[in-house]
Design an enzyme around this catalytic site. Structure first.
Site, PDB file in Angstrom:
ATOM      1  N   HIS A   1      18.190 -35.628 -70.590  1.00  0.00           N
ATOM      2  CA  HIS A   1      18.233 -35.983 -69.161  1.00  0.00           C
ATOM      3  C   HIS A   1      19.441 -35.410 -68.439  1.00  0.00           C
ATOM      4  O   HIS A   1      19.489 -35.408 -67.219  1.00  0.00           O
ATOM      5  CB  HIS A   1      18.205 -37.510 -69.011  1.00  0.00           C
ATOM      6  CG  HIS A   1      16.870 -38.090 -69.363  1.00  0.00           C
ATOM      7  ND1 HIS A   1      15.928 -38.409 -68.423  1.00  0.00           N
ATOM      8  CD2 HIS A   1      16.307 -38.358 -70.560  1.00  0.00           C
ATOM      9  CE1 HIS A   1      14.843 -38.861 -69.026  1.00  0.00           C
ATOM     10  NE2 HIS A   1      15.051 -38.845 -70.334  1.00  0.00           N
TER      11      HIS A   1
ATOM     12  N   ARG B   1      25.921 -43.727 -59.286  1.00  0.00           N
ATOM     13  CA  ARG B   1      26.624 -44.492 -60.303  1.00  0.00           C
ATOM     14  C   ARG B   1      28.061 -43.974 -60.296  1.00  0.00           C
ATOM     15  O   ARG B   1      28.288 -42.792 -60.002  1.00  0.00           O
ATOM     16  CB  ARG B   1      25.967 -44.176 -61.644  1.00  0.00           C
ATOM     17  CG  ARG B   1      25.982 -45.245 -62.652  1.00  0.00           C
ATOM     18  CD  ARG B   1      25.062 -44.897 -63.819  1.00  0.00           C
ATOM     19  NE  ARG B   1      24.972 -43.470 -64.105  1.00  0.00           N
ATOM     20  CZ  ARG B   1      25.948 -42.751 -64.648  1.00  0.00           C
ATOM     21  NH1 ARG B   1      27.106 -43.304 -64.969  1.00  0.00           N
ATOM     22  NH2 ARG B   1      25.785 -41.454 -64.887  1.00  0.00           N
TER      23      ARG B   1
ATOM     24  N   ASP C   1      24.651 -32.407 -62.220  1.00  0.00           N
ATOM     25  CA  ASP C   1      23.695 -33.484 -62.408  1.00  0.00           C
ATOM     26  C   ASP C   1      22.469 -32.899 -63.080  1.00  0.00           C
ATOM     27  O   ASP C   1      21.997 -31.831 -62.659  1.00  0.00           O
ATOM     28  CB  ASP C   1      23.309 -34.067 -61.034  1.00  0.00           C
ATOM     29  CG  ASP C   1      23.141 -35.574 -61.076  1.00  0.00           C
ATOM     30  OD1 ASP C   1      22.853 -36.085 -62.161  1.00  0.00           O
ATOM     31  OD2 ASP C   1      23.308 -36.220 -60.025  1.00  0.00           O
TER      32      ASP C   1
HETATM   33  C1  GDG Z   1      20.550 -39.380 -65.663  1.00  0.00           C
HETATM   34  C2  GDG Z   1      21.073 -38.005 -65.274  1.00  0.00           C
HETATM   35  C3  GDG Z   1      18.884 -37.536 -64.165  1.00  0.00           C
HETATM   36  C4  GDG Z   1      21.266 -46.405 -58.012  1.00  0.00           C
HETATM   37  N1  GDG Z   1      21.862 -47.432 -57.395  1.00  0.00           N
HETATM   38  C5  GDG Z   1      21.046 -48.466 -57.504  1.00  0.00           C
HETATM   39  C6  GDG Z   1      19.905 -48.074 -58.189  1.00  0.00           C
HETATM   40  N2  GDG Z   1      20.063 -46.792 -58.489  1.00  0.00           N
HETATM   41  C7  GDG Z   1      19.086 -45.963 -59.173  1.00  0.00           C
HETATM   42  C8  GDG Z   1      18.599 -44.860 -58.280  1.00  0.00           C
HETATM   43  C9  GDG Z   1      18.107 -43.830 -59.290  1.00  0.00           C
HETATM   44  C10 GDG Z   1      19.016 -44.081 -60.486  1.00  0.00           C
HETATM   45  O1  GDG Z   1      19.675 -45.308 -60.285  1.00  0.00           O
HETATM   46  C11 GDG Z   1      20.077 -43.001 -60.613  1.00  0.00           C
HETATM   47  O2  GDG Z   1      19.476 -41.861 -61.123  1.00  0.00           O
HETATM   48  P1  GDG Z   1      20.162 -40.432 -61.099  1.00  0.00           P
HETATM   49  O3  GDG Z   1      19.146 -39.417 -61.440  1.00  0.00           O
HETATM   50  O4  GDG Z   1      20.694 -40.223 -59.722  1.00  0.00           O
HETATM   51  O5  GDG Z   1      21.399 -40.464 -62.115  1.00  0.00           O
HETATM   52  P2  GDG Z   1      21.790 -40.989 -63.642  1.00  0.00           P
HETATM   53  O6  GDG Z   1      21.737 -42.450 -63.745  1.00  0.00           O
HETATM   54  O7  GDG Z   1      23.086 -40.379 -63.949  1.00  0.00           O
HETATM   55  O8  GDG Z   1      20.667 -40.394 -64.629  1.00  0.00           O
HETATM   56  C12 GDG Z   1      20.396 -37.534 -64.002  1.00  0.00           C
HETATM   57  C13 GDG Z   1      18.403 -38.864 -64.700  1.00  0.00           C
HETATM   58  O9  GDG Z   1      19.106 -39.243 -65.880  1.00  0.00           O
HETATM   59  C14 GDG Z   1      16.906 -38.817 -65.031  1.00  0.00           C
HETATM   60  O10 GDG Z   1      16.619 -37.871 -65.990  1.00  0.00           O
HETATM   61  O11 GDG Z   1      18.297 -37.307 -62.904  1.00  0.00           O
HETATM   62  O12 GDG Z   1      20.834 -36.230 -63.681  1.00  0.00           O
HETATM   63  O13 GDG Z   1      22.487 -38.046 -65.107  1.00  0.00           O
HETATM   64  O14 GDG Z   1      16.783 -44.089 -59.663  1.00  0.00           O
HETATM   65  O15 GDG Z   1      17.613 -45.368 -57.424  1.00  0.00           O
HETATM   66  N3  GDG Z   1      18.865 -48.895 -58.436  1.00  0.00           N
HETATM   67  C15 GDG Z   1      18.948 -50.172 -57.987  1.00  0.00           C
HETATM   68  N4  GDG Z   1      20.063 -50.618 -57.334  1.00  0.00           N
HETATM   69  C16 GDG Z   1      21.112 -49.817 -57.068  1.00  0.00           C
HETATM   70  O16 GDG Z   1      22.096 -50.246 -56.475  1.00  0.00           O
HETATM   71  N5  GDG Z   1      17.927 -51.019 -58.195  1.00  0.00           N
END
Ligand code: GDG
Length: 734
Positions: free
Chosen positions: A165, A273, A372
């Site tokens: 990921h 995050r 990312d």
């Molecule tokens: C890894 C990789 C890759 C955020 N704040 C809240 C909340 N979120 C949710 C968002 C989104 C998720 O968290 C964050 O996803 P990301 O893709 O932006 O980043 P990572 O957590 O680092 O994920 C990344 C991912 O894996 C998938 O393969 O895209 O590059 O680093 O869904 O909506 N959700 C809630 N409250 C919040 O305050 N409920």
């Protein structure tokens, strides 16, 4: 009934303890939604760590039961395992190195590595309790890089998919890790390895072919006789959920509240995050620069910034948290007015309904990570824009930027560019917003999470089918035996043997590949059977073959068919050919030798070969491509053929090929058994020219016109020995 097993570090569930009772609630993450249709069915299961330490066995028992109802199976970790495998190795080696922060954040500790191995083994043991041959296993992410190979050793035939990921870094970064080979070997236990982007695929292929003794052809790696496919599968989101949430009553209420609070202010949204890879400080700096250079936006624009707490017991994350606090405090202190605050900063998480209301309300979404893997926030913003308005500003370092090309794409290190992008976004005409957003919404809608799961699973099935078809064409077991039986019964046999890559493995120095005593004795044994005509058919020079095989009872074909000779006769050259073309081609090739240290030209009667086995890896391939393009048109005009081989590019008269040379032999004898072995491009002419009844055997795993496969020269030799033995046994039994 075969089942599917999903494995990730964390189980997709939140567990709370209140009044000594454990409460479980399934997580809302996209991955859990996408895989929900899979792991909840039949005997399928999701294996992972519940997210906190559970020491008491009774508690474990209670949790196990509740998890079981949700098709989840826990792997319990001790506090030390969590701190060394997860916080230590995963988050202080793999995370920083894979996000290009090796020099500032990576710390290599042997003990962390030992625990990483140990916990991967613990996951293996948990999987082995439920897994059976025939099952499909899908492993997720950087915490479990060793698990594919651990499972492969225990269950050789099982289907294993792996998905990373986070980004896979350039080899220059990856090679810094002291345990780089073990990590790659671990991943190669899978049949299909997936990444978010093609860049990750490229980086992985380059690392694996440089660090390990494996070969790759396009995106297929051959390792330990298995073909492993590496591909990009950009992950999607639950688009339907984000597109329908803004129509939900409680979300509509929140949208109204936001509209009321920001009546006269344009809203710029940022959600991450807490992590140094997300570029949060740089984003704040860009916003500050905007207020400084463009005071006309004071009172008219607000940055709504949510930072979700993460890894906050790690000192570097605490430090980042402090820096963000300070920066927000300073911007607000300088620019705040009586009724306006520039940065609305929240260090906590919110329910998805609030996120949806914010996505729906924000004029601009600012997503500027330094690195990312994908970034799902950008896709969630797009999916929430059901009126097709709004502007996404997206970092070119996020995997999502490869798909969401209608966003305003920025370099996250360029504060000025981000600042200008915000101004461009705030002033973008509605029609342009709509045309960009529509394109992006279509993409996010089509390539959603269900689609992602579907294409990954389908590809995994195809890879297994491909491997199985290779297995059935492999000369072993009953296939090998039936060839041997046919051989033993026949009386007049013609056996074509290519030399390099077929009878001997490739050596860095072309001259080092001379025949060894085992090979001589094998060829003698074959040749001494009066029923056999052994033909050595090679691209090597005739003088070279003479030196090695002149006194043997072998028919020799050199330079792909330009020369041929029977034992005790002179060499015969194919008639009517000209080599005048060399005058033009040689000087061109020479310029490549001058520019590519380690490469050289081999001149043959009707061909010139440019060898680059000893050139710097990558450079040789690059120059060979260049040379190929350079010679393409001349080759056509002059009736020449270009042959890309193993670390060599050869150009020769079109009229010469191994197929034609072989036909002159097959036409002159009533052979009841014809067999040919070869490993490269030039041998394909041979395979195609031989009659249907011939047994053609490709050495290696590349696509071929041959009917059967052997893996390497060692297998070829073993099989030839088996053939010679079979006639001895056959004769004895008669
Ligand atoms: C890894 C990789 C890759 C955020 N704040 C809240 C909340 N979120 C949710 C968002 C989104 C998720 O968290 C964050 O996803 P990301 O893709 O932006 O980043 P990572 O957590 O680092 O994920 C990344 C991912 O894996 C998938 O393969 O895209 O590059 O680093 O869904 O909506 N959700 C809630 N409250 C919040 O305050 N409920």
């Amino acid at each position: 009934m075969p089942k599917t097993i999903i494995i990730s570090n964390r189980l997709p569930v939140k567990i709370n303890k209140s009044n000594n009772e454990y409460q479980l609630s399934p997580s809302e993450g996209g991955l859990a939604t996408g895989l929900g249709s899979i792991y909840k069915e039949g005997d399928n299961v999701w294996i992972g760590w519940p997210g906190f330490e559970v020491e008491d066995e009774k508690d474990q028992h209670t949790i196990n039961k509740k998890l079981h109802e949700l098709s989840l199976l826990p792997v319990y970790l001790t506090q030390q395992e969590i701190s060394e495998y997860y916080e230590g190795f995963s988050n202080e080696v793999l995370w920083p190195v894979f996000h290009y922060y090796a020099s500032s954040y990576a710390s290599y500790s042997q003990s962390n590595w030992d625990f990483y191995k140990l916990v991967n083994e613990k996951f293996r043991d948990a999987v082995l309790k439920v897994a059976e041959p025939g099952d499909t296993i899908w492993i997720h992410d950087y915490q479990l890089l060793l698990l594919p190979a651990l499972l492969r050793n225990a269950l050789p035939d099982v289907s294993i998919g792996f998905f990373l990921h986070i980004p896979f870094p350039s080899h220059e970064m990856f090679r810094l890790i002291p345990w780089r080979s073990e990590l790659l070997e671990g991943m190669l236990g899978a049949d299909l390895i997936g990444f978010h982007t093609f860049d990750d695929v490229r980086h992985f292929l380059s690392a694996v072919t440089r660090v390990l003794p494996v070969t790759s052809s396009a995106n297929i790696i051959s390792s330990n006789d298995r073909s492993i496919v590496v591909e990009s599968f950009p992950m999607g989101i639950d688009e339907h959920k984000y597109a329908t949430l803004p129509k939900q009553k409680d979300v509509i209420d929140q949208i109204k509240q936001i509209k009321e609070s920001f009546k006269h202010t344009r809203l710029v949204l940022s959600i991450d995050r807490l992590d140094y890879s997300k570029g949060i400080l740089q984003r704040l700096e860009a916003f500050e620069l905007l207020l400084k250079l463009h005071p006309e936006y004071i009172n008219k624009i607000a940055l709504y910034m949510i930072v979700v707490p993460s890894r906050d017991n790690v000192p570097q994350y605490q430090h980042l948290h402090d820096e963000i606090d300070k920066k927000v405090g300073s911007i607000n202190a300088i620019y705040r007015t009586m009724d306006w605050t520039p940065v609305h900063y929240y260090y906590r998480s919110f329910p998805i309904e609030t996120l949806s209301a914010l996505y729906y309300s924000a004029d601009v979404c600012l997503v500027t990570p330094m690195r990312d893997g994908m970034n799902l926030v950008s896709k969630e913003y797009v999916a929430s824009r059901i009126n097709n308005d709004g502007v996404l500003i997206l970092s070119e370092m996020a995997g999502a930027s490869k798909e969401l090309i209608d966003a305003i794409i920025v370099n996250p290190n360029n504060i000025g560019e981000i600042c200008r992008a915000i101004i461009q976004a705030l002033n973008m005409p509605l029609a342009e917003q709509q045309s960009r957003m529509q394109q992006m919404r279509q993409l996010v809608s089509k390539f959603n999470i269900t689609h992602w799961v579907k294409i990954f699973m389908e590809r995994l099935k195809e890879v297994k089918t491909l491997q199985r078809s290779m297995q059935t064409r492999h000369v072993s077991g009953s296939t090998g035996q039936s060839i041997i039986n046919r051989y033993a019964k026949t009386k007049k046999r013609l056996i074509f043997l290519d030399y390099d890559g077929t009878l001997v493995a490739f050596k860095a120095n072309v001259a080092d590949a001379s025949p060894d005593t085992e090979l001589y004795s094998l060829l003698d044994q074959l040749a001494e059977d009066p029923a056999n005509q052994v033909v050595l058919i090679s691209g090597r020079k005739h003088e070279n073959l003479s030196n090695w095989f002149d006194d043997r009872n072998i028919y020799l074909i050199a330079e792909h068919g330009a020369w041929h000779k029977q034992q005790n006769t002179r060499w015969h050259k194919i008639q009517g050919l000209s080599d005048h073309w060399k005058l033009d081609i040689y000087p061109i090739m020479e310029t490549y030798v001058d520019r590519t240290p380690g490469s050289f030209i081999e001149e043959k009667t009707y061909s010139l070969a440019w060898h680059y086995r000893k050139a710097q890896k990558g450079l040789g391939e690059l120059r060979a491509n260049e040379l190929m393009n350079n010679l393409k048109y001349q080759a056509n005009d002059k009736g020449l053929q270009l042959l890309p081989g193993d670390k060599v590019l050869e150009i020769k008269n079109m009229e010469i090929n191994k197929g034609k040379a072989a036909l002159t032999l097959t036409a002159n004898g009533d052979y009841d058994f014809i067999m040919a072995f070869g490993d490269d491009y030039t041998d394909e002419d041979l395979f195609k020219a031989l009659p249907d009844s011939a047994i053609t055997i490709k050495v290696g795993s590349n696509i071929s016109a041959a009917k059967f496969y052997l893996r390497n020269p060692a297998e070829v030799r073993r099989f030839l020995f088996d053939l010679t033995e079979s006639t001895v046994l056959h004769d004895k039994s008669i």
